[in-house]
Design an enzyme around this catalytic site. Structure first.
Site, PDB file in Angstrom:
ATOM      1  N   LYS A  44      -0.578   4.852   4.615  1.00  0.00           N
ATOM      2  CA  LYS A  44      -1.453   3.891   5.305  1.00  0.00           C
ATOM      3  C   LYS A  44      -0.962   3.676   6.732  1.00  0.00           C
ATOM      4  O   LYS A  44       0.232   3.486   6.958  1.00  0.00           O
ATOM      5  CB  LYS A  44      -1.518   2.566   4.538  1.00  0.00           C
ATOM      6  CG  LYS A  44      -2.515   1.592   5.142  1.00  0.00           C
ATOM      7  CD  LYS A  44      -2.917   0.490   4.186  1.00  0.00           C
ATOM      8  CE  LYS A  44      -3.897  -0.495   4.807  1.00  0.00           C
ATOM      9  NZ  LYS A  44      -5.180   0.121   5.201  1.00  0.00           N
ATOM     10  N   HIS A  97       0.837  -1.205   0.000  1.00  0.00           N
ATOM     11  CA  HIS A  97       0.000   0.000   0.000  1.00  0.00           C
ATOM     12  C   HIS A  97       0.868   1.249   0.000  1.00  0.00           C
ATOM     13  O   HIS A  97       2.065   1.193   0.277  1.00  0.00           O
ATOM     14  CB  HIS A  97      -0.911   0.030   1.236  1.00  0.00           C
ATOM     15  CG  HIS A  97      -2.091  -0.896   1.139  1.00  0.00           C
ATOM     16  ND1 HIS A  97      -2.028  -2.215   1.520  1.00  0.00           N
ATOM     17  CD2 HIS A  97      -3.363  -0.697   0.670  1.00  0.00           C
ATOM     18  CE1 HIS A  97      -3.203  -2.788   1.305  1.00  0.00           C
ATOM     19  NE2 HIS A  97      -4.026  -1.895   0.786  1.00  0.00           N
TER      20      HIS A  97
HETATM   21  N1  LIG Z   1     -12.812  -1.154   2.784  1.00  0.00           N
HETATM   22  C1  LIG Z   1     -12.238  -0.653   1.682  1.00  0.00           C
HETATM   23  O1  LIG Z   1     -12.586  -1.019   0.532  1.00  0.00           O
HETATM   24  C2  LIG Z   1     -11.202   0.400   1.836  1.00  0.00           C
HETATM   25  C3  LIG Z   1     -10.877   0.831   3.078  1.00  0.00           C
HETATM   26  N2  LIG Z   1     -10.017   1.868   3.254  1.00  0.00           N
HETATM   27  C4  LIG Z   1      -9.853   2.320   4.623  1.00  0.00           C
HETATM   28  O2  LIG Z   1     -10.526   3.562   4.779  1.00  0.00           O
HETATM   29  C5  LIG Z   1      -9.906   4.336   5.809  1.00  0.00           C
HETATM   30  C6  LIG Z   1      -9.597   5.732   5.287  1.00  0.00           C
HETATM   31  O3  LIG Z   1      -8.619   5.644   4.269  1.00  0.00           O
HETATM   32  P1  LIG Z   1      -8.116   6.950   3.506  1.00  0.00           P
HETATM   33  O4  LIG Z   1      -9.254   7.656   2.885  1.00  0.00           O
HETATM   34  O5  LIG Z   1      -6.992   6.508   2.662  1.00  0.00           O
HETATM   35  O6  LIG Z   1      -7.565   7.810   4.743  1.00  0.00           O
HETATM   36  P2  LIG Z   1      -7.422   9.393   4.887  1.00  0.00           P
HETATM   37  O7  LIG Z   1      -6.490   9.594   6.027  1.00  0.00           O
HETATM   38  O8  LIG Z   1      -7.120  10.011   3.564  1.00  0.00           O
HETATM   39  O9  LIG Z   1      -8.887   9.868   5.295  1.00  0.00           O
HETATM   40  C7  LIG Z   1      -9.444   9.633   6.554  1.00  0.00           C
HETATM   41  C8  LIG Z   1     -10.517  10.673   6.806  1.00  0.00           C
HETATM   42  O10 LIG Z   1     -11.172  10.385   8.017  1.00  0.00           O
HETATM   43  C9  LIG Z   1     -11.185  11.553   8.829  1.00  0.00           C
HETATM   44  N3  LIG Z   1     -11.120  11.222  10.256  1.00  0.00           N
HETATM   45  C10 LIG Z   1     -10.139  10.561  10.896  1.00  0.00           C
HETATM   46  N4  LIG Z   1     -10.398  10.474  12.210  1.00  0.00           N
HETATM   47  C11 LIG Z   1     -11.584  11.104  12.386  1.00  0.00           C
HETATM   48  C12 LIG Z   1     -12.380  11.358  13.520  1.00  0.00           C
HETATM   49  N5  LIG Z   1     -12.017  10.945  14.747  1.00  0.00           N
HETATM   50  N6  LIG Z   1     -13.547  12.028  13.354  1.00  0.00           N
HETATM   51  C13 LIG Z   1     -13.918  12.424  12.109  1.00  0.00           C
HETATM   52  N7  LIG Z   1     -13.192  12.232  11.001  1.00  0.00           N
HETATM   53  C14 LIG Z   1     -12.038  11.565  11.146  1.00  0.00           C
HETATM   54  C15 LIG Z   1      -9.944  12.312   8.420  1.00  0.00           C
HETATM   55  O11 LIG Z   1     -10.068  13.670   8.782  1.00  0.00           O
HETATM   56  P3  LIG Z   1      -8.760  14.527   9.163  1.00  0.00           P
HETATM   57  O12 LIG Z   1      -8.061  14.741   7.870  1.00  0.00           O
HETATM   58  O13 LIG Z   1      -9.329  15.759   9.780  1.00  0.00           O
HETATM   59  O14 LIG Z   1      -7.961  13.669  10.102  1.00  0.00           O
HETATM   60  C16 LIG Z   1      -9.945  12.086   6.920  1.00  0.00           C
HETATM   61  O15 LIG Z   1     -10.783  12.976   6.251  1.00  0.00           O
HETATM   62  C17 LIG Z   1      -8.687   3.524   6.241  1.00  0.00           C
HETATM   63  O16 LIG Z   1      -9.023   2.763   7.380  1.00  0.00           O
HETATM   64  C18 LIG Z   1      -8.437   2.601   5.048  1.00  0.00           C
HETATM   65  O17 LIG Z   1      -7.742   1.433   5.368  1.00  0.00           O
HETATM   66  C19 LIG Z   1      -9.439   2.517   2.208  1.00  0.00           C
HETATM   67  C20 LIG Z   1      -9.705   2.109   0.931  1.00  0.00           C
HETATM   68  C21 LIG Z   1     -10.592   1.001   0.639  1.00  0.00           C
HETATM   69  O1  LIG Z   2      -5.739   2.158   3.224  1.00  0.00           O
HETATM   70  C1  LIG Z   2      -5.955   1.855   2.024  1.00  0.00           C
HETATM   71  O2  LIG Z   2      -5.603   2.590   1.095  1.00  0.00           O
HETATM   72  C2  LIG Z   2      -6.678   0.613   1.735  1.00  0.00           C
HETATM   73  N1  LIG Z   2      -7.193  -0.040   2.736  1.00  0.00           N
HETATM   74  C3  LIG Z   2      -7.944  -1.243   2.680  1.00  0.00           C
HETATM   75  C4  LIG Z   2      -7.206  -2.329   3.433  1.00  0.00           C
HETATM   76  O3  LIG Z   2      -6.696  -2.058   4.534  1.00  0.00           O
HETATM   77  O4  LIG Z   2      -7.163  -3.452   2.938  1.00  0.00           O
HETATM   78  C5  LIG Z   2      -8.375  -1.609   1.289  1.00  0.00           C
HETATM   79  C6  LIG Z   2      -7.451  -1.226   0.188  1.00  0.00           C
HETATM   80  O5  LIG Z   2      -6.462  -2.200   0.056  1.00  0.00           O
HETATM   81  C7  LIG Z   2      -6.875   0.170   0.337  1.00  0.00           C
END
Ligand SMILES: NC(=O)C1=CN([C@@H]2O[C@H](COP(=O)(O)OP(=O)(O)OC[C@H]3O[C@@H](n4cnc5c(N)ncnc54)[C@H](OP(=O)(O)O)[C@@H]3O)[C@@H](O)[C@H]2O)C=CC1
Ligand SMILES: O=C(O)C1=N[C@H](C(=O)O)C[C@H](O)C1
Length: 269
Positions: free
Chosen positions: A162, A158
């Site tokens: 991450k 990743h």
């Molecule tokens: N299930 C799936 O298919 C996938 C899952 N993911 C998961 O999604 C999650 C987010 O990934 P990603 O978008 O890359 O991460 P980012 O860090 O880019 O985004 C996270 C967002 O959540 C907000 N946030 C964090 N903590 C809080 C809180 N306590 N209250 C409110 N808002 C909060 C952040 O705000 P701020 O910037 O203010 O901290 C930010 O806008 C991860 O856990 C990742 O592993 C990602 C891709 C695919």
């Molecule tokens: O954090 C990410 O970017 C992603 N998170 C998910 C994971 O933890 O598997 C899904 C995807 O691989 C991207």
């Protein structure tokens, strides 16, 4: 338009938040009902369209999650474990479907999510893409077919931002391998090898994590036998696959009975 399910996106300014906003705005199957960020985030109080670099769309980013959820039929949440647990309680209160993509959830978080699922529909998966969920089923099948002389190793890669490892996807694949073998992943899991580790335990399910650059997400499940290897691989090149899966889950969850579901349920795999 008014009859389409209204969707709220939490973590609106995040990598996935922005992808989800674009996906919902482009969809003719739902409407954007709200966007949530935490207090102090520069997006709060601004129009979503403007923050995405385009025209105003008439939805202002708020830090009042409950008020936003109360006007919606579903919440799509890719944030962080502490936030997701809070959102689960609020979404249940608002009787909105809660689609959880957040990874890195520990037992304490999962228990709170399960409590919220007594009152509302929750769809949770560490990976919302069709390809990975298919890979989960294939992994289970291959693990069923091969005995424990075939060493299972899961390698994931990743981007360098991450924060959790192994990835949620890697853990889903590990669970599938363990299920196929009829063992518990908690007992067979081996990760973070470093130094004089000793030989690999027979039947272990190993995890390795690579972090670098802008890698969207890559997963290999390696079955390493004597003289041959079977490798199942998924490569994500576009976060749109996760956003489209999440949107499908939000729509699928409408009118379902309260409970916890996953993408295998949504996709009918
Ligand atoms: N299930 C799936 O298919 C996938 C899952 N993911 C998961 O999604 C999650 C987010 O990934 P990603 O978008 O890359 O991460 P980012 O860090 O880019 O985004 C996270 C967002 O959540 C907000 N946030 C964090 N903590 C809080 C809180 N306590 N209250 C409110 N808002 C909060 C952040 O705000 P701020 O910037 O203010 O901290 C930010 O806008 C991860 O856990 C990742 O592993 C990602 C891709 C695919
Ligand atoms: O954090 C990410 O970017 C992603 N998170 C998910 C994971 O933890 O598997 C899904 C995807 O691989 C991207």
């Amino acid at each position: 338009m008014g009859n389409l399910p209204g969707i709220v996106i939490t973590g609106a300014s995040g990598r996935m938040g922005q992808m989800l906003l674009r996906t919902v705005l482009a969809s003719d199957k739902c409407r954007l009902a709200g966007a949530v960020e935490r207090t102090g985030n520069p997006w709060v109080g601004r129009d979503v369209g403007e923050m995405l670099g385009g025209q105003h769309v008439g939805v202002t980013v708020t830090d009042d999650a409950l008020e936003a959820f109360a006007k919606a039929q579903a919440v799509i949440d890719f944030t962080a474990p502490a936030a997701t647990v809070e959102f689960a309680a609020l979404a249940a209160q608002a009787r909105a479907v809660h689609v959880i993509g957040t990874t890195g959830l520990e037992a304490e978080h999962l228990a709170k999510i399960a409590a919220a699922a007594r009152h509302a529909v929750i769809v949770r998966a560490g990976n919302m893409s069709l390809g990975v969920n298919l890979l989960v089923k294939l992994t289970q099948k291959v693990a069923e077919a091969l005995d424990a002389d075939w060493d299972v190793e899961i390698v994931e890669a990743h981007h360098n931002k991450k924060i959790d490892a192994p990835s949620g996807t890697a853990l889903m694949l590990g669970e599938a391998a363990a299920e196929g073998r009829g063992v518990s992943l908690a007992q067979m899991r081996e990760s973070g090898r470093d130094g004089i580790t000793g030989a690999r335990a027979h039947g272990a399910i190993g995890f390795s994590a690579i972090r670098g650059g802008d890698i969207v997400g890559e997963h290999d499940v390696i079955f390493a036998g004597a003289g041959e290897r079977v490798i199942l691989r998924h490569v994500a090149t576009d976060r749109g696959i996760f956003a489209r899966g999440a949107l499908r889950a939000a729509i699928w969850g409408q009118n379902k009975s309260p409970g916890e579901y996953d993408m295998i349920d949504v996709l009918g795999l």
